[in-house]
Every structure is written in C-alpha cells, then in structure tokens.
Design a protein around this motif. Structure first.
Motif, PDB file in Angstrom:
ATOM      1  N   PHE A 104      23.180  19.291  43.475  1.00  8.83           N
ATOM      2  CA  PHE A 104      22.663  18.115  42.760  1.00  8.83           C
ATOM      3  C   PHE A 104      21.475  18.592  41.938  1.00  8.83           C
ATOM      4  O   PHE A 104      20.488  19.075  42.517  1.00  8.83           O
ATOM      5  CB  PHE A 104      22.231  17.100  43.827  1.00  8.83           C
ATOM      6  CG  PHE A 104      21.613  15.819  43.354  1.00  8.83           C
ATOM      7  CD1 PHE A 104      22.397  14.688  43.131  1.00  8.83           C
ATOM      8  CD2 PHE A 104      20.232  15.702  43.213  1.00  8.83           C
ATOM      9  CE1 PHE A 104      21.823  13.474  42.766  1.00  8.83           C
ATOM     10  CE2 PHE A 104      19.649  14.492  42.847  1.00  8.83           C
ATOM     11  CZ  PHE A 104      20.446  13.379  42.630  1.00  8.83           C
ATOM     12  N   LEU A 150      18.664  17.569  39.546  1.00 10.19           N
ATOM     13  CA  LEU A 150      17.860  16.521  38.890  1.00 10.19           C
ATOM     14  C   LEU A 150      16.492  17.078  38.484  1.00 10.19           C
ATOM     15  O   LEU A 150      16.103  16.978  37.315  1.00 10.19           O
ATOM     16  CB  LEU A 150      17.704  15.333  39.865  1.00 10.19           C
ATOM     17  CG  LEU A 150      16.859  14.149  39.396  1.00 10.19           C
ATOM     18  CD1 LEU A 150      17.512  13.440  38.202  1.00 10.19           C
ATOM     19  CD2 LEU A 150      16.649  13.134  40.534  1.00 10.19           C
ATOM     20  N   GLY A 176       9.367  16.176  38.595  1.00 14.77           N
ATOM     21  CA  GLY A 176      10.089  16.066  39.856  1.00 14.77           C
ATOM     22  C   GLY A 176      10.116  14.610  40.279  1.00 14.77           C
ATOM     23  O   GLY A 176      11.162  13.962  40.304  1.00 14.77           O
ATOM     24  N   SER A 177       8.916  14.056  40.541  1.00 15.76           N
ATOM     25  CA  SER A 177       8.827  12.662  40.982  1.00 15.76           C
ATOM     26  C   SER A 177       9.210  11.693  39.875  1.00 15.76           C
ATOM     27  O   SER A 177       9.831  10.662  40.131  1.00 15.76           O
ATOM     28  CB  SER A 177       7.402  12.349  41.449  1.00 15.76           C
ATOM     29  OG  SER A 177       7.119  13.072  42.619  1.00 15.76           O
ATOM     30  N   ASP A 178       8.847  12.031  38.633  1.00 17.79           N
ATOM     31  CA  ASP A 178       9.176  11.151  37.492  1.00 17.79           C
ATOM     32  C   ASP A 178      10.571  11.520  36.980  1.00 17.79           C
ATOM     33  O   ASP A 178      10.733  12.194  35.968  1.00 17.79           O
ATOM     34  CB  ASP A 178       8.120  11.321  36.393  1.00 17.79           C
ATOM     35  CG  ASP A 178       8.314  10.321  35.255  1.00 17.79           C
ATOM     36  OD1 ASP A 178       9.235   9.466  35.349  1.00 17.79           O
ATOM     37  OD2 ASP A 178       7.555  10.403  34.271  1.00 17.79           O
ATOM     38  N   HIS A 184      14.920   6.221  31.327  1.00 21.55           N
ATOM     39  CA  HIS A 184      16.052   6.184  32.276  1.00 21.55           C
ATOM     40  C   HIS A 184      17.346   5.714  31.622  1.00 21.55           C
ATOM     41  O   HIS A 184      18.433   6.060  32.066  1.00 21.55           O
ATOM     42  CB  HIS A 184      15.706   5.362  33.518  1.00 21.55           C
ATOM     43  CG  HIS A 184      15.664   3.889  33.323  1.00 21.55           C
ATOM     44  ND1 HIS A 184      14.531   3.231  32.899  1.00 21.55           N
ATOM     45  CD2 HIS A 184      16.620   2.940  33.487  1.00 21.55           C
ATOM     46  CE1 HIS A 184      14.788   1.943  32.831  1.00 21.55           C
ATOM     47  NE2 HIS A 184      16.042   1.733  33.171  1.00 21.55           N
ATOM     48  N   LYS A 185      17.222   4.957  30.527  1.00 21.39           N
ATOM     49  CA  LYS A 185      18.438   4.435  29.871  1.00 21.39           C
ATOM     50  C   LYS A 185      19.191   5.526  29.091  1.00 21.39           C
ATOM     51  O   LYS A 185      20.330   5.325  28.682  1.00 21.39           O
ATOM     52  CB  LYS A 185      18.082   3.274  28.941  1.00 21.39           C
ATOM     53  CG  LYS A 185      17.627   2.030  29.714  1.00 21.39           C
ATOM     54  CD  LYS A 185      17.569   0.802  28.808  1.00 21.39           C
ATOM     55  CE  LYS A 185      17.417  -0.487  29.596  1.00 21.39           C
ATOM     56  NZ  LYS A 185      16.088  -0.702  30.155  1.00 21.39           N
ATOM     57  N   LYS A 210      20.706   5.510  37.351  1.00 19.91           N
ATOM     58  CA  LYS A 210      21.095   4.634  38.476  1.00 19.91           C
ATOM     59  C   LYS A 210      21.969   5.415  39.469  1.00 19.91           C
ATOM     60  O   LYS A 210      21.875   5.212  40.675  1.00 19.91           O
ATOM     61  CB  LYS A 210      21.869   3.406  37.971  1.00 19.91           C
ATOM     62  CG  LYS A 210      21.037   2.464  37.111  1.00 19.91           C
ATOM     63  CD  LYS A 210      20.395   1.370  37.952  1.00 19.91           C
ATOM     64  CE  LYS A 210      19.512   0.483  37.107  1.00 19.91           C
ATOM     65  NZ  LYS A 210      20.224  -0.481  36.267  1.00 19.91           N
ATOM     66  N   ASN A 262      20.918   5.709  43.266  1.00 19.95           N
ATOM     67  CA  ASN A 262      21.822   5.222  44.314  1.00 19.95           C
ATOM     68  C   ASN A 262      22.274   6.342  45.241  1.00 19.95           C
ATOM     69  O   ASN A 262      22.538   6.111  46.423  1.00 19.95           O
ATOM     70  CB  ASN A 262      23.024   4.493  43.698  1.00 19.95           C
ATOM     71  CG  ASN A 262      22.613   3.134  43.157  1.00 19.95           C
ATOM     72  OD1 ASN A 262      21.825   2.412  43.777  1.00 19.95           O
ATOM     73  ND2 ASN A 262      23.106   2.760  41.985  1.00 19.95           N
ATOM     74  N   LEU A 287      20.303   9.051  45.988  1.00 23.78           N
ATOM     75  CA  LEU A 287      19.156   9.373  46.846  1.00 23.78           C
ATOM     76  C   LEU A 287      18.906   8.281  47.890  1.00 23.78           C
ATOM     77  O   LEU A 287      18.484   8.568  49.005  1.00 23.78           O
ATOM     78  CB  LEU A 287      17.912   9.624  45.981  1.00 23.78           C
ATOM     79  CG  LEU A 287      17.995  10.907  45.138  1.00 23.78           C
ATOM     80  CD1 LEU A 287      16.951  10.911  44.028  1.00 23.78           C
ATOM     81  CD2 LEU A 287      17.827  12.152  46.007  1.00 23.78           C
ATOM     82  N   ARG A 294      18.781  10.222  51.579  1.00 26.72           N
ATOM     83  CA  ARG A 294      17.499  10.382  52.289  1.00 26.72           C
ATOM     84  C   ARG A 294      17.681  10.136  53.786  1.00 26.72           C
ATOM     85  O   ARG A 294      16.856  10.563  54.586  1.00 26.72           O
ATOM     86  CB  ARG A 294      16.455   9.428  51.692  1.00 26.72           C
ATOM     87  CG  ARG A 294      15.967   9.928  50.344  1.00 26.72           C
ATOM     88  CD  ARG A 294      15.104   8.949  49.601  1.00 26.72           C
ATOM     89  NE  ARG A 294      14.718   9.520  48.306  1.00 26.72           N
ATOM     90  CZ  ARG A 294      14.552   8.821  47.194  1.00 26.72           C
ATOM     91  NH1 ARG A 294      14.729   7.509  47.199  1.00 26.72           N
ATOM     92  NH2 ARG A 294      14.204   9.428  46.069  1.00 26.72           N
ATOM     93  N   ALA A 329      17.760   0.883  50.547  1.00 28.27           N
ATOM     94  CA  ALA A 329      16.900   1.886  49.905  1.00 28.27           C
ATOM     95  C   ALA A 329      15.552   1.987  50.614  1.00 28.27           C
ATOM     96  O   ALA A 329      15.054   3.083  50.892  1.00 28.27           O
ATOM     97  CB  ALA A 329      16.705   1.535  48.436  1.00 28.27           C
ATOM     98  N   TYR A 381      11.198  17.280  49.648  1.00 23.36           N
ATOM     99  CA  TYR A 381      12.437  17.149  48.864  1.00 23.36           C
ATOM    100  C   TYR A 381      13.112  15.786  49.032  1.00 23.36           C
ATOM    101  O   TYR A 381      12.752  15.018  49.902  1.00 23.36           O
ATOM    102  CB  TYR A 381      13.379  18.337  49.058  1.00 23.36           C
ATOM    103  CG  TYR A 381      14.014  18.622  50.405  1.00 23.36           C
ATOM    104  CD1 TYR A 381      13.900  17.789  51.490  1.00 23.36           C
ATOM    105  CD2 TYR A 381      14.755  19.796  50.562  1.00 23.36           C
ATOM    106  CE1 TYR A 381      14.511  18.090  52.704  1.00 23.36           C
ATOM    107  CE2 TYR A 381      15.364  20.104  51.773  1.00 23.36           C
ATOM    108  CZ  TYR A 381      15.237  19.241  52.831  1.00 23.36           C
ATOM    109  OH  TYR A 381      15.838  19.538  54.018  1.00 23.36           O
ATOM    110  N   GLU A 382      14.034  15.528  48.127  1.00 19.95           N
ATOM    111  CA  GLU A 382      14.702  14.225  47.996  1.00 19.95           C
ATOM    112  C   GLU A 382      13.676  13.087  47.840  1.00 19.95           C
ATOM    113  O   GLU A 382      13.847  11.983  48.345  1.00 19.95           O
ATOM    114  CB  GLU A 382      15.668  13.975  49.155  1.00 19.95           C
ATOM    115  CG  GLU A 382      16.760  15.043  49.171  1.00 19.95           C
ATOM    116  CD  GLU A 382      18.087  14.573  49.671  1.00 19.95           C
ATOM    117  OE1 GLU A 382      18.374  13.374  49.566  1.00 19.95           O
ATOM    118  OE2 GLU A 382      18.858  15.424  50.145  1.00 19.95           O
ATOM    119  N   LEU A 413       5.970   4.543  47.650  1.00 17.30           N
ATOM    120  CA  LEU A 413       6.042   3.712  46.438  1.00 17.30           C
ATOM    121  C   LEU A 413       7.276   2.799  46.496  1.00 17.30           C
ATOM    122  O   LEU A 413       7.197   1.607  46.199  1.00 17.30           O
ATOM    123  CB  LEU A 413       6.122   4.662  45.247  1.00 17.30           C
ATOM    124  CG  LEU A 413       6.081   4.126  43.851  1.00 17.30           C
ATOM    125  CD1 LEU A 413       5.181   5.022  43.013  1.00 17.30           C
ATOM    126  CD2 LEU A 413       7.451   4.102  43.217  1.00 17.30           C
TER     127      LEU A 413
END
Ligand code: COS
Length: 381
Positions: free
Chosen positions: A124, A126, A132-134, A179-180, A234, A238, A240, A244, A314, A363-364, A372
C-alpha cells in the motif's frame, strides 16, 4: 446483533494454528532476522502454505475470506512471535484492502489470483517523503494518456514495496484539488520505470522490508484504476479505518509477550533470598501490564466486531490502534525494567519488543492522527 466474543471452534483452531506457528517457526529465527535486517522469505512461504497469508481475500477469488475478528485472533499470535514478521503479513492485507473495497470483479479476479496461486505479497503506497499525516497533500502525479496513466513521483516507508506482486499506489491528477484529485491504481511487479530501494537502519521491525519507491514515467493501464478519478482519498481512508484494527492486534501480541517473559523471569530470578515475583514492586508492574493487555484485547475484539458487522467503526479502530500500541510500549518498557541489566541486552527478547512496538505508534497513522479522528468523532456526534 448481540455482542459475543466467544470463539467458534474454527476460530479456536485458527488461534492454535497461529500460536503453534509463532512458537515453532517465528520465535526460533526472529532475533537472527532482526539482527540481519532481512526478510525471512521462508516464513512467507510457510504462512501461505498453512493459510495465514492474504486471509482477507474472499473464497470466490481463491482466498480464505477470513473475517476481521479472525485476523485479529491470528495477528495477536503471530505478533507474539515477532511484530516485524507479522507486519509483512499485515501490510499485505493492507495492500489487498483497497482492491476489496473499490475493485471491480474483473480487477479482483486478476489481482487476487497473483496473491493466492503462490506465496506473494501486496503493498500500500500512500506516504511520501514530504507528507505522511497530511495524506491529501500528494505530490506523486498521475497523468492520463489514452488507455494508461503516466506515473511520476516518490513514495516512502512502504512495507513489502520491494517484494510485492501488486502495489496500490495513491497519486494525484490535480494537487490543487487536494483529496478530490487523488486516484488509486494498481501497479504490478515488473512494470518498467519503477524502482524499489530498501531503507536500512530501522530501530525495530527489522525483519520486514521497508522501501522507497521511485516512479519515472511508469505506464499503468487505465484498467488498473480503482473506482473513479477522485475516489482515491476515500479509498485510502476507508482502507485505514479497517486495517488499523490488526495493528492493535499486533500490539496486543507484543504486550502479551512482554507479560509472559516478565512473569517467567520474575519467578526465576532471586534477590535478597527470594524470587523477585514475591515483591510488590514487581507484582504491581505485572498487574499493570495485565490490565492494559486485557482491556486492549477486549476493545480490539470490539473494533473487529464492529468492522465485521459493517457498522461505523473508524473511531473504534483509532481507539484500539492508539490504546493498544501505547499499553504495549509501556509493557515492553516495564518488561525491560523487570529484567534489569539482562533486559537491556539483545540476548533476552524484551528489548526487541520495545524497539518493534514503537512503530505501532507511528504507522497506519500516528497516534496523534488517531486522536484527531477520535476528537472529530466526539465533536460531530
Ligand atoms: N473515513 C472515511 N472518510 C474519511 C475519513 C475516514 N476516516 N477521514 C476523512 N474522510 C473523508 C471526509 O469525510 C471528507 O469527505 P468529503 O469530501 O465528502 O467531505 C474527505 O475524506 C476529506 O476529509 P478531511 O477534509 O477531513 O481530510 P483531511 O485532509 O483533514 O485529513 C486525516 C484527514 C488527517 C484523517 C487523514 O489525512 C489521515 O488519515 N491521515 C493519516 C494518514 C495515514 O494514516 N498514513 C499512514 C499511511 S499507511 S502506513
């Protein structure tokens, strides 16, 4: 649907299989592969052989179609043996999940075949060097050209990236759209223009392979796009949300190992004429470890149950992931303390637990990102 965590006969068999596998196959080689910083490929082959690899692939596509609860039960056992080795299998499920979520029937047939007919891994992709976080701030570009996409960019911290038969890559067709503009597509091993560079010098989980992936004009068929253009973010979220939960299970396995090793040592080791387990200072540490372990396992089962029921989960996955990784880190830390000087040495297994499980807090999605997500859940309900 009532909540019932009693294991079925099949689940008890699965648990026993994974427990035996960890004791007989993983524990004897774990410290060697940790030291060498190498992937034990023979373990991947054996996991495939006994049916503990890529377990989420549905039966209709040649897999076992195991549930999230099944994965959590076996994950705890494998991670008890070695968190780094479990990460190889866990990251493969992570790579499968976007295909499960958004793949067409034709794509599932095509990609899952590669992962069931022989021992093989998925990945995977990403995270990038600059984000990383963003996760919406992707820089890897996908440009549509006729019947394919041209992929350019760099990914980093990708588990299994160098071994994987299929890698789900997230890229942007328009960075301004955040994100779009994200797309998810499947990159197949051997595609020209793709390079995987192994990253060396990890603190822990050294038996799993972590890679930087470089894409230079990589042509990916448009038929490998998962969902539609713009669905990628998305799909990643979905995925992650689900994956997790196994990270939490791995942490539970590490916490149990820390408690077992500590209990054994505390009963054997004597100080001032009696076993150290007779001292309340040690007993309190064991009790704290047990409290963390039991609550983390129960909540992880709950998060898995929500996932299997198809209920909103989630926030629960984030609670399980953050909580279990934190109690496991503390359990590993206390295990070293109970072992004293011996605990600080490679010869005993507990220092590795601490090095390995630190990554479960990162990670993840870091545990700060989990908080958050939990806070957003509280504030929106
Ligand atoms: N599940 C489903 N959908 C989600 C979601 C989730 N957990 N989180 C966000 N979304 C949706 C939102 O509902 C929103 O949808 P709409 O466009 O329909 O409104 C969209 O995604 C964008 O959401 P948002 O604006 O909240 O996104 P942010 O950029 O603020 O980022 C976080 C959200 C921080 C939660 C996300 O970037 C994240 O999870 N980061 C961590 C990434 C990670 O785990 N990396 C590890 C890689 S694997 S080792």
């Amino acid at each position: 649907m009532p909540i019932d965590f009693s294991l079925t006969d099949e689940q008890k068999q699965l648990q026993a299989l994974a427990r035996r596998f960890a004791r007989e196959q993983i524990i004897p080689i774990a410290s060697e592969y940790d030291a060498k910083e190498e992937i034990p490929w023979q373990i991947v082959e054996k996991l495939h052989q006994v049916g503990l690899l890529n377990t989420g692939i549905p039966e209709e596509y040649g897999g076992l179609g195991l549930s999230m609860l099944d994965e959590v039960i076996t994950g705890e056992e494998l991670a008890f043996g070695c968190m780094g080795i479990y990460t190889i299998a866990m990251a493969s499920e992570l790579g499968i999940t976007p295909i499960l979520i958004a793949g067409s029937d034709e794509q599932k047939k095509r990609f899952f075949k590669k992962l069931t007919e022989k021992p093989a891994l998925a990945a995977f992709a990403l995270s990038e060097p600059g984000n990383g976080s963003d996760a919406a701030a992707l820089r890897t570009r996908a440009l549509r050209e006729g019947d394919h996409y041209l992929l350019n960019g760099t990914k980093t911290w990708i588990t299994n990236g160098g071994e994987a038969e299929v890698i789900v890559v997230f890229a942007t067709i328009n960075p301004e759209a955040r994100h779009k503009g994200v797309v998810a597509m499947v990159l197949e091993k051997g595609t020209p223009g793709f390079k995987a560079n192994k990253l060396h010098g990890k603190m822990g989980q050294r038996a799993s392979g972590t890679y930087e992936l470089v894409f230079e004009d990589v042509r990916i068929p448009a038929a490998n796009l998962l969902g539609a253009e713009g669905d990628g973010f998305k799909i990643a979220m979905n995925t992650l949300n689900k994956t997790r939960v196994p990270v939490a299970a791995g942490s539970v396995g590490v916490a149990r190992r820390a408690l077992e090793e500590s209990t054994k040592y505390a009963k054997e080791r004597e100080a001032f004429g009696k076993p150290v387990s007779d001292y309340q200072a040690i007993q309190f540490k064991l009790a704290e470890m047990f409290m963390g372990l039991e609550t983390a396992r129960t909540y992880t089962y709950y998060a898995a149950w929500l996932t299997d029921q198809g209920l909103p989960q989630a926030h629960a996955a984030s609670v399980a992931k953050a909580y279990a990784s934190e109690i496991a880190f503390e359990a590993a830390n206390q295990a070293i303390q109970i072992h004293g000087g011996y605990g600080y040495m490679h010869e005993y297994p507990v220092e590795k637990l601490l090095r390995d499980v630190k990554l479960n807090q990162i990670y993840e999605g870091t545990n700060e990102i989990q908080r958050l997500i939990i806070a957003r859940h509280i504030l929106s309900s």
